[in-house]
Design an enzyme around this catalytic site. Structure first.
Site, PDB file in Angstrom:
ATOM      1  N   GLN A 149      -5.127  -1.832   9.897  1.00 42.58           N
ATOM      2  CA  GLN A 149      -4.800  -3.372   8.552  1.00 42.58           C
ATOM      3  C   GLN A 149      -5.294  -3.531   9.352  1.00 42.58           C
ATOM      4  OE1 GLN A 149      -3.689  -3.275   6.459  1.00 42.58           O
ATOM      5  NE2 GLN A 149      -4.221  -5.308   5.844  1.00 42.58           N
ATOM      6  N   LYS A 185       0.713  -1.000  -0.217  1.00 42.29           N
ATOM      7  CA  LYS A 185       0.012   0.240  -0.603  1.00 42.29           C
ATOM      8  C   LYS A 185       0.789   1.247   0.348  1.00 42.29           C
ATOM      9  CE  LYS A 185      -4.194  -2.605   2.414  1.00 42.29           C
ATOM     10  NZ  LYS A 185      -4.174  -3.186   3.301  1.00 42.29           N
ATOM     11  N   ASP A 224     -11.402   3.628   3.996  1.00 40.13           N
ATOM     12  CA  ASP A 224     -11.552   1.420   3.524  1.00 40.13           C
ATOM     13  C   ASP A 224     -12.806   1.572   3.433  1.00 40.13           C
ATOM     14  OD1 ASP A 224      -9.385  -0.334   3.644  1.00 40.13           O
ATOM     15  OD2 ASP A 224      -9.196   0.435   5.500  1.00 40.13           O
TER      16      ASP A 224
HETATM   17  N1  GUN Z   1      -6.487  -6.383   5.808  1.00 34.13           N
HETATM   18  C1  GUN Z   1      -6.937  -6.932   5.622  1.00 34.13           C
HETATM   19  N2  GUN Z   1      -8.099  -6.293   4.070  1.00 34.13           N
HETATM   20  C2  GUN Z   1      -7.471  -5.295   4.531  1.00 34.13           C
HETATM   21  C3  GUN Z   1      -8.472  -3.731   4.073  1.00 34.13           C
HETATM   22  O1  GUN Z   1      -8.454  -4.163   2.939  1.00 34.13           O
HETATM   23  N3  GUN Z   1      -8.134  -2.860   5.400  1.00 34.13           N
HETATM   24  C4  GUN Z   1      -7.799  -3.285   6.314  1.00 34.13           C
HETATM   25  N4  GUN Z   1      -8.039  -1.969   6.809  1.00 34.13           N
HETATM   26  N5  GUN Z   1      -7.407  -4.294   6.454  1.00 34.13           N
HETATM   27  C5  GUN Z   1      -6.919  -5.444   5.647  1.00 34.13           C
END
Ligand code: GUN
Length: 285
Positions: free
Chosen positions: A97, A53, A120
């Site tokens: 995350q 990311k 998100d």
């Molecule tokens: N863990 C796995 N996928 C995601 C996501 O799209 N966002 C977040 N915050 N955590 C994740």
């Protein structure tokens, strides 16, 4: 002739080009889009996702900060970091995350993120915006699935779409996005007795169960569009989705479309996170 592959990598690259151009315009106006990513603990998979990311931010010309904390971080400390990022004008998106270590209350943390920075789209506010059809930040994975479906040229209005899976992050928002696009939507899940009964007549099937071979060749019709959200390991150690790819691809022809794993939904998720961060930055500007 087998079904056409939907190339998530190519679509993702095209969208990232457009996103980078819009980000550059904002940067030129002194408003570079910024994403903050918080990682708590030492989950190896999460560390990889988070690195990807942050790298995507750099590649797209976004400002980003990565805050890494040990698993011993307290709820109060985490909430204090979220509050500081809420107030930081260089940050337009905040991503904590998941999963968090078990002593932390994920829902409370998500709800602490300013709605305008919830890139998100996991908060009750964002979910409510989607449910009521108001503009807002949409969860990245289902948002990416919509772009993949759009890329086939198959119009959703009047079509029958089946979503397999009912998670808050994929299944439920996926169903709402399809509904908003005027599809007739059925949601199936682990408690659905005969999945094929629902998927066989479907024009579009989105599978997000996390179980290999959830969707097999006898469960689809020729011409359907199949979107595979799953990421699993096969017995051969290779990545595979929730769809029995080879046989389903054959059963879809003539005229069907299917996403591969890898190279389908996966590349789109981070792209849509960037799209959301850009949207938040443009709204703030
Ligand atoms: N863990 C796995 N996928 C995601 C996501 O799209 N966002 C977040 N915050 N955590 C994740």
């Amino acid at each position: 002739m087998s079904a056409t592959l939907i190339d998530g990598k190519a679509l993702s690259e095209r969208l990232r080009g457009e996103i980078a151009a819009r980000a550059a315009a904002l940067t030129a106006a002194g408003r570079q889009p910024g994403l903050a990513v918080i990682l708590v603990g030492d989950d190896a998979a999460s560390a990889v996702y988070v690195r990807n990311k942050v790298k995507a931010c750099a590649d797209g010309g976004f400002h980003s900060v990565l805050e890494q904390y040990p698993a011993s971080l307290t709820q109060a400390e985490l909430l204090a970091r979220v509050a500081a990022l809420n107030a930081d004008p260089r940050i337009h998106g905040i991503l904590v995350q998941m999963p968090l270590p078990p002593h932390l209350d994920a829902l409370q943390v998500i709800e602490a993120i300013a709605p305008a920075k919830d890139v998100d789209g996991f908060s009750v506010h964002s979910a409510g915006q989607l449910l009521t059809g108001l503009p807002g930040l949409r969860p990245a994975t289902p948002f990416g699935c919509m772009k993949l479906i759009e890329s086939t040229g198959v119009a959703l209005r009047g079509k029958h779409a089946v979503v397999v899976g009912r998670s808050n992050t994929v299944g439920k928002p996926m169903a709402l996005l399809l509904l908003q696009a005027n599809a007739t939507v059925t949601v199936c899940h682990s408690g659905t007795p005969d999945l094929g009964l629902h998927t066989r007549p479907a024009d579009i099937v989105v599978v997000a169960t996390g179980r290999r071979r959830t969707l097999t060749a006898d469960m689809v019709k020729p011409g359907a569009v199949i979107i595979d959200v799953g990421i699993n390991r096969g017995d051969d150690g290779k990545l595979c989705g929730d769809v029995d790819f080879g046989p389903v691809r054959e059963a879809l022809s003539p005229g069907g479309f299917i996403t591969p794993v890898p190279g389908g939904v996966g590349p789109m998720t981070i792209t849509m996170l960037l799209a959301n961060t850009l949207q938040a930055a443009e709204a703030a500007a």
